[in-house]
Design a protein around this motif. Structure first.
Motif, PDB file in Angstrom:
ATOM      1  N   ALA A   1      74.672  46.266   9.272  1.00 17.48           N
ATOM      2  CA  ALA A   1      73.864  45.574  10.271  1.00 17.48           C
ATOM      3  C   ALA A   1      73.989  44.057  10.100  1.00 17.48           C
ATOM      4  O   ALA A   1      74.149  43.316  11.077  1.00 17.48           O
ATOM      5  N   ARG A   2      73.913  43.597   8.859  1.00 15.44           N
ATOM      6  CA  ARG A   2      74.010  42.154   8.606  1.00 15.44           C
ATOM      7  C   ARG A   2      75.412  41.628   8.937  1.00 15.44           C
ATOM      8  O   ARG A   2      75.568  40.520   9.449  1.00 15.44           O
ATOM      9  N   ASP A   3      76.419  42.439   8.655  1.00 19.93           N
ATOM     10  CA  ASP A   3      77.789  41.995   8.922  1.00 19.93           C
ATOM     11  C   ASP A   3      78.061  41.878  10.415  1.00 19.93           C
ATOM     12  O   ASP A   3      78.650  40.899  10.876  1.00 19.93           O
ATOM     13  N   ILE A   4      77.614  42.868  11.184  1.00 20.63           N
ATOM     14  CA  ILE A   4      77.891  42.805  12.621  1.00 20.63           C
ATOM     15  C   ILE A   4      77.082  41.695  13.271  1.00 20.63           C
ATOM     16  O   ILE A   4      77.553  41.033  14.208  1.00 20.63           O
ATOM     17  N   CYS A   5      75.876  41.424  12.757  1.00 22.72           N
ATOM     18  CA  CYS A   5      75.098  40.299  13.284  1.00 22.72           C
ATOM     19  C   CYS A   5      75.762  38.969  12.942  1.00 22.72           C
ATOM     20  O   CYS A   5      75.728  38.026  13.747  1.00 22.72           O
ATOM     21  N   ARG A   6      76.388  38.890  11.778  1.00 21.47           N
ATOM     22  CA  ARG A   6      77.136  37.678  11.427  1.00 21.47           C
ATOM     23  C   ARG A   6      78.268  37.441  12.419  1.00 21.47           C
ATOM     24  O   ARG A   6      78.487  36.314  12.884  1.00 21.47           O
ATOM     25  N   ARG A   7      78.975  38.500  12.786  1.00 28.21           N
ATOM     26  CA  ARG A   7      80.106  38.364  13.707  1.00 28.21           C
ATOM     27  C   ARG A   7      79.651  37.983  15.111  1.00 28.21           C
ATOM     28  O   ARG A   7      80.371  37.300  15.839  1.00 28.21           O
ATOM     29  N   TYR A   8      78.464  38.428  15.507  1.00 26.25           N
ATOM     30  CA  TYR A   8      77.916  38.093  16.826  1.00 26.25           C
ATOM     31  C   TYR A   8      77.055  36.832  16.789  1.00 26.25           C
ATOM     32  O   TYR A   8      76.481  36.445  17.792  1.00 26.25           O
ATOM     33  N   ASN A   9      76.949  36.216  15.609  1.00 29.36           N
ATOM     34  CA  ASN A   9      76.215  34.959  15.406  1.00 29.36           C
ATOM     35  C   ASN A   9      74.709  35.106  15.617  1.00 29.36           C
ATOM     36  O   ASN A   9      74.046  34.239  16.179  1.00 29.36           O
ATOM     37  N   TYR A  10      74.149  36.220  15.134  1.00 31.51           N
ATOM     38  CA  TYR A  10      72.700  36.401  15.099  1.00 31.51           C
ATOM     39  C   TYR A  10      72.217  36.102  13.684  1.00 31.51           C
ATOM     40  O   TYR A  10      72.813  36.556  12.707  1.00 31.51           O
ATOM     41  N   LYS A  11      71.139  35.330  13.549  1.00 33.31           N
ATOM     42  CA  LYS A  11      70.615  34.908  12.258  1.00 33.31           C
ATOM     43  C   LYS A  11      69.390  35.743  11.888  1.00 33.31           C
ATOM     44  O   LYS A  11      68.565  36.067  12.731  1.00 33.31           O
ATOM     45  N   GLU A  12      69.240  36.034  10.602  1.00 32.04           N
ATOM     46  CA  GLU A  12      68.123  36.865  10.157  1.00 32.04           C
ATOM     47  C   GLU A  12      66.804  36.101  10.186  1.00 32.04           C
ATOM     48  O   GLU A  12      66.740  34.921   9.823  1.00 32.04           O
ATOM     49  N   ILE A  13      65.739  36.813  10.597  1.00 35.41           N
ATOM     50  CA  ILE A  13      64.381  36.287  10.548  1.00 35.41           C
ATOM     51  C   ILE A  13      63.516  37.318   9.826  1.00 35.41           C
ATOM     52  O   ILE A  13      63.707  38.529   9.984  1.00 35.41           O
TER      53      ILE A  13
ATOM     54  N   ALA B   1      57.383  41.467  19.066  1.00 33.78           N
ATOM     55  CA  ALA B   1      56.234  40.569  19.231  1.00 33.78           C
ATOM     56  C   ALA B   1      56.147  39.562  18.093  1.00 33.78           C
ATOM     57  O   ALA B   1      55.886  38.374  18.318  1.00 33.78           O
ATOM     58  N   SER B   2      56.375  40.018  16.860  1.00 34.52           N
ATOM     59  CA  SER B   2      56.324  39.104  15.710  1.00 34.52           C
ATOM     60  C   SER B   2      57.439  38.073  15.783  1.00 34.52           C
ATOM     61  O   SER B   2      57.234  36.890  15.467  1.00 34.52           O
ATOM     62  N   THR B   3      58.626  38.510  16.186  1.00 38.16           N
ATOM     63  CA  THR B   3      59.758  37.587  16.290  1.00 38.16           C
ATOM     64  C   THR B   3      59.486  36.521  17.344  1.00 38.16           C
ATOM     65  O   THR B   3      59.743  35.333  17.129  1.00 38.16           O
ATOM     66  N   VAL B   4      58.942  36.931  18.483  1.00 41.66           N
ATOM     67  CA  VAL B   4      58.640  35.977  19.546  1.00 41.66           C
ATOM     68  C   VAL B   4      57.508  35.044  19.120  1.00 41.66           C
ATOM     69  O   VAL B   4      57.530  33.842  19.412  1.00 41.66           O
ATOM     70  N   ARG B   5      56.506  35.576  18.427  1.00 43.20           N
ATOM     71  CA  ARG B   5      55.434  34.720  17.908  1.00 43.20           C
ATOM     72  C   ARG B   5      55.992  33.631  16.999  1.00 43.20           C
ATOM     73  O   ARG B   5      55.637  32.455  17.099  1.00 43.20           O
ATOM     74  N   SER B   6      56.911  33.997  16.127  1.00 46.51           N
ATOM     75  CA  SER B   6      57.535  33.029  15.232  1.00 46.51           C
ATOM     76  C   SER B   6      58.387  32.024  16.008  1.00 46.51           C
ATOM     77  O   SER B   6      58.397  30.827  15.706  1.00 46.51           O
ATOM     78  N   PHE B   7      59.090  32.518  17.015  1.00 50.64           N
ATOM     79  CA  PHE B   7      59.903  31.655  17.889  1.00 50.64           C
ATOM     80  C   PHE B   7      59.040  30.586  18.535  1.00 50.64           C
ATOM     81  O   PHE B   7      59.414  29.408  18.595  1.00 50.64           O
ATOM     82  N   VAL B   8      57.836  30.979  18.993  1.00 47.25           N
ATOM     83  CA  VAL B   8      56.925  30.031  19.644  1.00 47.25           C
ATOM     84  C   VAL B   8      56.284  29.108  18.617  1.00 47.25           C
ATOM     85  O   VAL B   8      56.269  27.880  18.777  1.00 47.25           O
ATOM     86  N   GLU B   9      55.737  29.692  17.551  1.00 46.72           N
ATOM     87  CA  GLU B   9      54.979  28.905  16.575  1.00 46.72           C
ATOM     88  C   GLU B   9      55.853  27.867  15.874  1.00 46.72           C
ATOM     89  O   GLU B   9      55.401  26.751  15.604  1.00 46.72           O
TER      90      GLU B   9
END
Length: 423
Positions: free
Chosen positions: A27-39, A84-92
């Protein structure tokens, strides 16, 4: 008193946890290739976040949340999902102000829902999910879907079925909402109490009801695709074209309704066909949620994402007899003969590990034969043997377990020897 694990949870023991590590690494490897960062967000949040973000008409909010009052009198809920938690962090944290947009995030972590435990469905479960925030381009919808499909494909799953639908924009959804109300209202008394409550609040959720799914009104209910305006039709057409260009097969299902209130336009599920999965065949679900960021207090920001259960994925891999490449071998087992040799063996083991190799030694004062058996159980590739004679000569005996070949080398050459053999 005998303590037992809470119902709906599980212990993941050595021998199984390695499968989890492989899946999480993929999961982490494919997200790296698609340029998604872990939160990483808290396991618990204010209850109001999920009531707003997930929707107060959903089964999750109404029936399944673990909610309690903390010592300060605040209502707190263990997170039932990750968006919801990810979006809350995105806003905050004002990630919408970062120069690189869209903001592409992923998470892996435990979620909690109080529901009846069954195969592939736990009260504590682990989700892998991605969220792309800040773009209303339909091509990013296709990217998110492609990421999920590639994740499953690269792990070796077969017989995957991608189902997509469009829930339309606000105008299209309003037109469809009125059609659903007119369709169900005359006979709504024949439906469960949940559906009766949903009629005015969110009639689309009636289509997702498990109790009344066989009611005749379900089969001829107005389809959202018949109420899409031109903009929504054009948007959905681009998503389908990009997926087709990627050679990703899909089925359009006008009855696909995601279980959360915040979805609009693209919605999708990934299912697995075949025997052995019981009634739960859906592996992954997601879609677009253009109003969620505003609902949580942020600026107008479009978003799309998905979430999948690691438990359900591992169940599918097991049913399909897909073997993941677990490294069960130990690089070296150090055998000590005698008290002084045991002290020297501890230092040698330390240096082997320091050099990056896996290593084990005896801590139970076993005889030579028993230590060799232990090395065999650990599937050690090499055994390093040291006794009084080797200490005097500053040497060590190294044995290759597969061939039985052994030789005596200077102890300071051991790391180089293992490096050459195990590279």
């Amino acid at each position: 008193m005998n303590f037992k694990i809470p119902r709906g949870t599980q212990d993941i023991l050595p021998g199984k946890v390695e499968l989890w590590q492989i899946v999480e690494s993929k999961a982490r490897d494919i997200c790296r290739r698609y340029n998604y960062k872990e939160i990483r967000t808290p396991i618990f949040e204010q209850t109001e976040l999920f009531m707003r973000g997930v929707g107060d008409t959903t089964d999750i909010v109404q029936k399944e949340m673990y909610t309690f009052e903390d010592r300060g009198g605040r209502s707190i809920t263990l997170r039932p999902e990750g968006t919801a938690s990810t979006v809350r962090s995105f806003v905050e944290n004002k990630l919408f102000g970062e120069p690189s947009q869209p903001t592409k995030l992923y998470y892996i972590g435990p979620m909690f829902r109080y529901e009846r435990p069954q195969s592939g469905r736990m009260r504590q479960f682990v989700q892998f999910g991605v969220e792309a925030l800040g773009s209303a381009d339909p091509t990013i919808d296709a990217e998110v879907i492609a990421l999920a499909m590639e994740f499953y494909r690269e792990l070796g799953l077969k017989n995957l079925k991608l189902v997509i639908n469009s829930l339309g924009d606000a105008e299209s959804r309003n037109a469809h909402r009125l059609a659903l109300i007119n369709h169900f209202q005359p006979r709504i008394h024949e439906f469960c109490s949940d559906c009766q409550a949903r009629l005015e609040k969110n009639p689309l959720r009636i289509l997702d009801c498990k109790k009344d799914r066989d009611h005749e009104l379900m089969g001829n209910a107005p389809a959202i695709l018949d109420y899409l305006n031109e903009d929504s039709k054009a948007y959905f057409a681009i998503v389908q074209k990009v997926l087709s260009d990627m050679k990703i097969e899909f089925v359009v299902d006008p009855n696909l309704v995601r279980g959360l209130d915040y979805y609009n336009n693209t919605a999708f599920e990934i299912m697995v066909d075949g025997e052995g999965f019981g009634s739960i065949t859906t592996l992954c679900g997601g879609g677009r949620y253009n109003g969620l960021v505003q609902e949580i207090g942020g600026p107008e920001t479009p978003g799309i994402g998905f979430a999948l259960s690691i438990e359900r994925l591992l169940m599918a891999l097991e049913v399909q007899k897909v073997s993941l490449p677990i490294n069960e071998h130990l690089d070296c087992y150090v055998i000590a003969m005698g008290g002084e040799a045991k002290l020297v063996a501890s230092n040698i083991s330390f240096k082997i590990r320091q050099a990056g190799f896996s290593c084990e030694q005896d801590f139970l004062n076993k005889k030579m034969k028993a230590q060799m058996k232990a090395a065999d159980r650990y599937k050690a590739k090499y055994v390093a043997i040291i006794g009084e004679s080797e200490i005097e000569k500053n040497t060590i005996v190294i044995k290759e377990m597969e061939t039985g070949d052994q030789q005596e080398i200077p102890v300071d050459k051991l790391i180089n020897f293992l490096g050459e053999k195990l590279k």
